[in-house]
Design a protein around this motif. Structure first.
Motif, PDB file in Angstrom:
ATOM      1  N   ARG A 106       0.855  -1.182   0.000  1.00  0.00           N
ATOM      2  CA  ARG A 106       0.000   0.000   0.000  1.00  0.00           C
ATOM      3  C   ARG A 106       0.890   1.231   0.000  1.00  0.00           C
ATOM      4  NH1 ARG A 106      -4.088  -1.666   4.682  1.00  0.00           N
ATOM      5  NH2 ARG A 106      -5.090  -3.405   3.637  1.00  0.00           N
ATOM      6  N   GLU A 107       0.463   2.218  -0.747  1.00  0.00           N
ATOM      7  CA  GLU A 107       1.165   3.498  -0.746  1.00  0.00           C
ATOM      8  C   GLU A 107       0.315   4.506  -0.001  1.00  0.00           C
ATOM      9  OE1 GLU A 107       3.012   4.845  -4.262  1.00  0.00           O
ATOM     10  OE2 GLU A 107       3.636   2.832  -4.861  1.00  0.00           O
ATOM     11  N   TYR A 108       0.963   5.246   0.874  1.00  0.00           N
ATOM     12  CA  TYR A 108       0.300   6.265   1.679  1.00  0.00           C
ATOM     13  C   TYR A 108       0.915   7.617   1.354  1.00  0.00           C
ATOM     14  CZ  TYR A 108      -1.425   2.390   4.516  1.00  0.00           C
ATOM     15  OH  TYR A 108      -2.048   1.245   4.943  1.00  0.00           O
TER      16      TYR A 108
ATOM     17  N   ASP B  92      -2.153  10.341   5.140  1.00  0.00           N
ATOM     18  CA  ASP B  92      -3.055   9.196   5.003  1.00  0.00           C
ATOM     19  C   ASP B  92      -3.019   8.356   6.276  1.00  0.00           C
ATOM     20  OD1 ASP B  92      -3.771   9.944   2.453  1.00  0.00           O
ATOM     21  OD2 ASP B  92      -2.688   8.313   1.442  1.00  0.00           O
TER      22      ASP B  92
ATOM     23  N   PHE C  32      -3.227   4.985   8.478  1.00  0.00           N
ATOM     24  CA  PHE C  32      -3.030   3.535   8.534  1.00  0.00           C
ATOM     25  C   PHE C  32      -4.006   2.936   9.546  1.00  0.00           C
ATOM     26  CE2 PHE C  32      -0.999  -0.240  10.411  1.00  0.00           C
ATOM     27  CZ  PHE C  32      -0.683  -0.972   9.278  1.00  0.00           C
TER      28      PHE C  32
ATOM     29  N   ALA D 193       0.678   8.489   8.040  1.00  0.00           N
ATOM     30  CA  ALA D 193       1.915   8.663   7.269  1.00  0.00           C
ATOM     31  C   ALA D 193       2.475  10.067   7.483  1.00  0.00           C
ATOM     32  CB  ALA D 193       1.662   8.421   5.788  1.00  0.00           C
TER      33      ALA D 193
ATOM     34  N   ARG E 248       5.239  10.508   2.186  1.00  0.00           N
ATOM     35  CA  ARG E 248       4.884   9.422   1.260  1.00  0.00           C
ATOM     36  C   ARG E 248       5.570   8.140   1.729  1.00  0.00           C
ATOM     37  NH1 ARG E 248       2.235   9.178  -2.886  1.00  0.00           N
ATOM     38  NH2 ARG E 248       2.464   7.692  -4.576  1.00  0.00           N
TER      39      ARG E 248
END
Length: 186
Positions: A27-29, A33, A35, A94, A97
């Motif tokens: 997953r990219e945050y 963002d 978690f 986050a 990135r």
């Protein structure tokens, strides 16, 4: 940089990394963002490939405070919420990135049980030791001493996270942190 979360120096968790990378989902945050949101039961464990995650609590007056970090090549979860089923008291967000390999807690527990009781207890012991040491430092060290200890042990921290987050984690204001840095630089 020395390990920020010292539990990594006390227990070989390379098999957990392998579990996350081989059985998990990438997953990219983006910065900001979420978690994990406070008040929800955590259900996942992640391996931070790059970036960093901040562990946050809200004060009674609504301010956000940083209580922990997971940087690249580290793990991210609220293990207490994951294992107890109680709602998390922290949000994990986050800080920039980030790329995180995520597995379900069921997958991790199954993996840990296969590894045996010594592995499971070892995780709890080293996490407790890490958190308890930080807790005691809040009482036994002055803000200046805490800053000096962090600066000496983790010099790269100041390039990885913004000063406002580090100040929050040290339980001082950003202004106080700036003063300490200036005083010690002279």
């Amino acid at each position: 940089m020395a390990e920020f979360n010292v539990y990594r120096e006390l227990l070989d968790l390379s098999s957990v990394k392998e579990l996350c990378v081989t059985r998990g989902v990438m997953r990219e945050y983006a910065k900001g963002d979420v978690f994990l949101s406070a008040g929800t039961v955590a259900g996942e464990l992640g391996y931070v490939e790059s970036g960093y995650m901040r562990f946050l609590v809200n004060t009674t007056d609504g301010e956000e405070r940083v209580v922990g970090f997971s940087f690249d090549d580290d793990y991210v979860c609220d293990i207490n919420s994951n294992l107890s089923g109680f709602p998390s008291e922290v949000s994990i967000v986050a800080g920039r990135r980030s790329r995180v390999w995520v597995v379900s807690m069921e997958e991790f527990v199954s993996f840990a049980v296969r590894r045996g009781l010594r592995f499971c207890v070892g995780i709890e012991v080293v996490l407790f030791r890490t958190v308890y040491g930080r807790y005691l430092d809040m009482y036994r060290l002055s803000p200046r001493e805490r800053y000096m200890k962090v600066q000496k042990a983790y010099p790269g921290l100041f390039q990885k996270a913004p000063l406002c987050d580090i100040a929050s984690w040290l339980c001082i204001t950003p202004v106080h942190l700036s003063r300490l840095r200036k005083q010690l630089a002279e």
